[in-house]
Design a protein around this motif. Structure first.
Motif, PDB file in Angstrom:
ATOM      1  N   GLY A 279       0.785  -1.239   0.000  1.00  0.00           N
ATOM      2  CA  GLY A 279       0.000   0.000   0.000  1.00  0.00           C
ATOM      3  C   GLY A 279       0.810   1.278   0.000  1.00  0.00           C
ATOM      4  N   TYR A 280       2.065   1.219   0.401  1.00  0.00           N
ATOM      5  CA  TYR A 280       2.927   2.408   0.426  1.00  0.00           C
ATOM      6  C   TYR A 280       3.650   2.589  -0.908  1.00  0.00           C
ATOM      7  CZ  TYR A 280       5.803   5.861   2.973  1.00  0.00           C
ATOM      8  OH  TYR A 280       6.409   7.002   3.416  1.00  0.00           O
ATOM      9  N   LEU A 281       3.380   1.700  -1.855  1.00  0.00           N
ATOM     10  CA  LEU A 281       4.051   1.749  -3.158  1.00  0.00           C
ATOM     11  C   LEU A 281       3.870   3.078  -3.888  1.00  0.00           C
ATOM     12  CD1 LEU A 281       5.885   0.045  -4.902  1.00  0.00           C
ATOM     13  CD2 LEU A 281       3.873  -0.942  -5.972  1.00  0.00           C
ATOM     14  N   PRO A 282       2.710   3.741  -3.818  1.00  0.00           N
ATOM     15  CA  PRO A 282       2.602   5.050  -4.499  1.00  0.00           C
ATOM     16  C   PRO A 282       3.640   6.065  -4.013  1.00  0.00           C
ATOM     17  CG  PRO A 282       0.439   4.241  -3.970  1.00  0.00           C
ATOM     18  CD  PRO A 282       1.433   3.306  -3.306  1.00  0.00           C
ATOM     19  N   TRP A 283       4.199   5.851  -2.816  1.00  0.00           N
ATOM     20  CA  TRP A 283       5.266   6.723  -2.320  1.00  0.00           C
ATOM     21  C   TRP A 283       6.422   6.755  -3.306  1.00  0.00           C
ATOM     22  CZ3 TRP A 283       9.585   3.711  -1.647  1.00  0.00           C
ATOM     23  CH2 TRP A 283      10.740   4.378  -1.266  1.00  0.00           C
ATOM     24  N   SER A 284       6.633   5.663  -4.026  1.00  0.00           N
ATOM     25  CA  SER A 284       7.760   5.624  -4.963  1.00  0.00           C
ATOM     26  C   SER A 284       7.534   6.537  -6.161  1.00  0.00           C
ATOM     27  CB  SER A 284       8.036   4.194  -5.431  1.00  0.00           C
ATOM     28  OG  SER A 284       6.966   3.720  -6.213  1.00  0.00           O
ATOM     29  N   ALA A 285       6.332   7.108  -6.289  1.00  0.00           N
ATOM     30  CA  ALA A 285       6.042   8.030  -7.394  1.00  0.00           C
ATOM     31  C   ALA A 285       6.329   9.485  -7.017  1.00  0.00           C
ATOM     32  CB  ALA A 285       4.586   7.895  -7.827  1.00  0.00           C
ATOM     33  N   VAL A 286       6.765   9.735  -5.775  1.00  0.00           N
ATOM     34  CA  VAL A 286       7.079  11.109  -5.377  1.00  0.00           C
ATOM     35  C   VAL A 286       8.314  11.574  -6.136  1.00  0.00           C
ATOM     36  CG1 VAL A 286       6.077  10.835  -3.097  1.00  0.00           C
ATOM     37  CG2 VAL A 286       8.509  10.438  -3.405  1.00  0.00           C
ATOM     38  N   PRO A 287       8.511  12.891  -6.269  1.00  0.00           N
ATOM     39  CA  PRO A 287       9.696  13.375  -6.989  1.00  0.00           C
ATOM     40  C   PRO A 287      10.983  12.828  -6.381  1.00  0.00           C
ATOM     41  CG  PRO A 287       8.167  15.169  -6.543  1.00  0.00           C
ATOM     42  CD  PRO A 287       7.660  13.962  -5.791  1.00  0.00           C
ATOM     43  N   ILE A 288      11.890  12.430  -7.234  1.00  0.00           N
ATOM     44  CA  ILE A 288      13.178  11.894  -6.802  1.00  0.00           C
ATOM     45  C   ILE A 288      14.143  13.071  -6.610  1.00  0.00           C
ATOM     46  CG2 ILE A 288      15.113  10.434  -7.501  1.00  0.00           C
ATOM     47  CD1 ILE A 288      12.598   8.871  -6.794  1.00  0.00           C
ATOM     48  N   PRO A 289      14.866  13.095  -5.489  1.00  0.00           N
ATOM     49  CA  PRO A 289      15.786  14.211  -5.235  1.00  0.00           C
ATOM     50  C   PRO A 289      16.837  14.362  -6.325  1.00  0.00           C
ATOM     51  CG  PRO A 289      15.654  12.713  -3.343  1.00  0.00           C
ATOM     52  CD  PRO A 289      14.887  12.090  -4.455  1.00  0.00           C
ATOM     53  N   CYS A 290      17.318  15.568  -6.496  1.00  0.00           N
ATOM     54  CA  CYS A 290      18.357  15.865  -7.479  1.00  0.00           C
ATOM     55  C   CYS A 290      19.577  14.980  -7.227  1.00  0.00           C
ATOM     56  CB  CYS A 290      18.746  17.328  -7.377  1.00  0.00           C
ATOM     57  SG  CYS A 290      19.973  17.828  -8.576  1.00  0.00           S
ATOM     58  N   GLY A 291      20.115  14.405  -8.259  1.00  0.00           N
ATOM     59  CA  GLY A 291      21.299  13.559  -8.136  1.00  0.00           C
ATOM     60  C   GLY A 291      20.987  12.097  -7.891  1.00  0.00           C
ATOM     61  N   ALA A 292      19.724  11.776  -7.654  1.00  0.00           N
ATOM     62  CA  ALA A 292      19.358  10.382  -7.401  1.00  0.00           C
ATOM     63  C   ALA A 292      19.152   9.646  -8.720  1.00  0.00           C
ATOM     64  CB  ALA A 292      18.084  10.322  -6.571  1.00  0.00           C
ATOM     65  N   ARG A 293      19.187   8.337  -8.637  1.00  0.00           N
ATOM     66  CA  ARG A 293      18.918   7.521  -9.823  1.00  0.00           C
ATOM     67  C   ARG A 293      17.435   7.571 -10.158  1.00  0.00           C
ATOM     68  NH1 ARG A 293      22.085   2.309  -7.916  1.00  0.00           N
ATOM     69  NH2 ARG A 293      20.071   2.009  -6.988  1.00  0.00           N
ATOM     70  N   ALA A 294      17.055   6.954 -11.241  1.00  0.00           N
ATOM     71  CA  ALA A 294      15.652   6.891 -11.647  1.00  0.00           C
ATOM     72  C   ALA A 294      14.837   6.143 -10.601  1.00  0.00           C
ATOM     73  CB  ALA A 294      15.546   6.196 -12.997  1.00  0.00           C
ATOM     74  N   ARG A 295      13.532   6.259 -10.700  1.00  0.00           N
ATOM     75  CA  ARG A 295      12.649   5.561  -9.776  1.00  0.00           C
ATOM     76  C   ARG A 295      12.937   4.060  -9.798  1.00  0.00           C
ATOM     77  NH1 ARG A 295       9.879   9.786 -11.406  1.00  0.00           N
ATOM     78  NH2 ARG A 295       8.523  10.872  -9.983  1.00  0.00           N
ATOM     79  N   PRO A 296      12.812   3.405  -8.641  1.00  0.00           N
ATOM     80  CA  PRO A 296      13.063   1.965  -8.614  1.00  0.00           C
ATOM     81  C   PRO A 296      11.948   1.203  -9.325  1.00  0.00           C
ATOM     82  CG  PRO A 296      12.250   2.722  -6.499  1.00  0.00           C
ATOM     83  CD  PRO A 296      12.482   3.945  -7.334  1.00  0.00           C
ATOM     84  N   ARG A 297      12.285   0.071  -9.910  1.00  0.00           N
ATOM     85  CA  ARG A 297      11.284  -0.803 -10.515  1.00  0.00           C
ATOM     86  C   ARG A 297      10.694  -1.686  -9.429  1.00  0.00           C
ATOM     87  NH1 ARG A 297      13.221  -3.955 -15.519  1.00  0.00           N
ATOM     88  NH2 ARG A 297      11.037  -4.483 -15.435  1.00  0.00           N
ATOM     89  N   ALA A 298       9.420  -1.993  -9.552  1.00  0.00           N
ATOM     90  CA  ALA A 298       8.750  -2.874  -8.601  1.00  0.00           C
ATOM     91  C   ALA A 298       8.562  -4.241  -9.248  1.00  0.00           C
ATOM     92  CB  ALA A 298       7.414  -2.295  -8.190  1.00  0.00           C
ATOM     93  N   PHE A 299       8.833  -5.301  -8.498  1.00  0.00           N
ATOM     94  CA  PHE A 299       8.710  -6.666  -8.990  1.00  0.00           C
ATOM     95  C   PHE A 299       7.768  -7.451  -8.086  1.00  0.00           C
ATOM     96  CE2 PHE A 299      12.848  -5.167 -10.336  1.00  0.00           C
ATOM     97  CZ  PHE A 299      12.907  -5.565 -11.657  1.00  0.00           C
ATOM     98  N   SER A 300       6.986  -8.323  -8.695  1.00  0.00           N
ATOM     99  CA  SER A 300       6.105  -9.227  -7.952  1.00  0.00           C
ATOM    100  C   SER A 300       5.699 -10.354  -8.887  1.00  0.00           C
ATOM    101  CB  SER A 300       4.867  -8.491  -7.443  1.00  0.00           C
ATOM    102  OG  SER A 300       4.043  -8.129  -8.521  1.00  0.00           O
ATOM    103  N   THR A 301       4.972 -11.308  -8.355  1.00  0.00           N
ATOM    104  CA  THR A 301       4.420 -12.344  -9.216  1.00  0.00           C
ATOM    105  C   THR A 301       3.258 -11.746 -10.004  1.00  0.00           C
ATOM    106  OG1 THR A 301       2.825 -13.100  -7.576  1.00  0.00           O
ATOM    107  CG2 THR A 301       5.014 -14.144  -7.548  1.00  0.00           C
ATOM    108  N   GLY A 302       2.843 -12.399 -11.065  1.00  0.00           N
ATOM    109  CA  GLY A 302       1.745 -11.897 -11.893  1.00  0.00           C
ATOM    110  C   GLY A 302       0.455 -11.704 -11.115  1.00  0.00           C
ATOM    111  N   ARG A 303       0.094 -12.647 -10.282  1.00  0.00           N
ATOM    112  CA  ARG A 303      -1.141 -12.527  -9.500  1.00  0.00           C
ATOM    113  C   ARG A 303      -1.046 -11.409  -8.479  1.00  0.00           C
ATOM    114  NH1 ARG A 303      -4.968 -17.103  -9.213  1.00  0.00           N
ATOM    115  NH2 ARG A 303      -4.373 -18.494 -10.912  1.00  0.00           N
TER     116      ARG A 303
END
Length: 103
Positions: free
Chosen positions: A74-98
């Motif tokens: 449920g906290y996953l939308p937090w990863s859509a917040v702006p990434i600080p200057c100098g940081a890498r791109a947003r992290p990818r999320a992985f899970s099973t298909g279901r």
């Protein structure tokens, strides 16, 4: 939990409760968040959702979800917040298909 090989596992959520599962796995070249849970329950627990994470989100290489229930994803939308200057791109999320279907 620190190991001689430089790997660490940090508990970043669900401390003293069963909701808000979050862990940070750090290896010498990578940081991976295991679960991205939302704290649920009374006001005290829900306020934890507004606390900054105890690690630098811009350094995450990936987020791995155990399953898609809110206490683990449920906290996953937090990863859509702006990434600080100098940081890498947003992290990818992985899970099973279901697990990814409800997300």
């Amino acid at each position: 939990m620190h190991r001689p090989d430089g790997k660490t596992l940090q508990f970043a959520g669900a401390s003293g409760t069963v909701t808000g599962s979050r862990f940070l796995l750090v290896t010498p070249g990578q940081q991976v968040q295991l679960d991205c849970g939302l704290c649920q329950g009374g006001n005290e627990l829900r306020r934890r959702n507004w606390d900054p994470p105890p690690f630098a989100p811009g350094r995450l290489g990936a987020i791995v979800l155990g399953h898609a229930l809110r206490d683990h994803s449920g906290y996953l939308p937090w990863s859509a917040v702006p990434i600080p200057c100098g940081a890498r791109a947003r992290p990818r999320a992985f899970s099973t298909g279901r697990s990814s279907a409800p997300c």
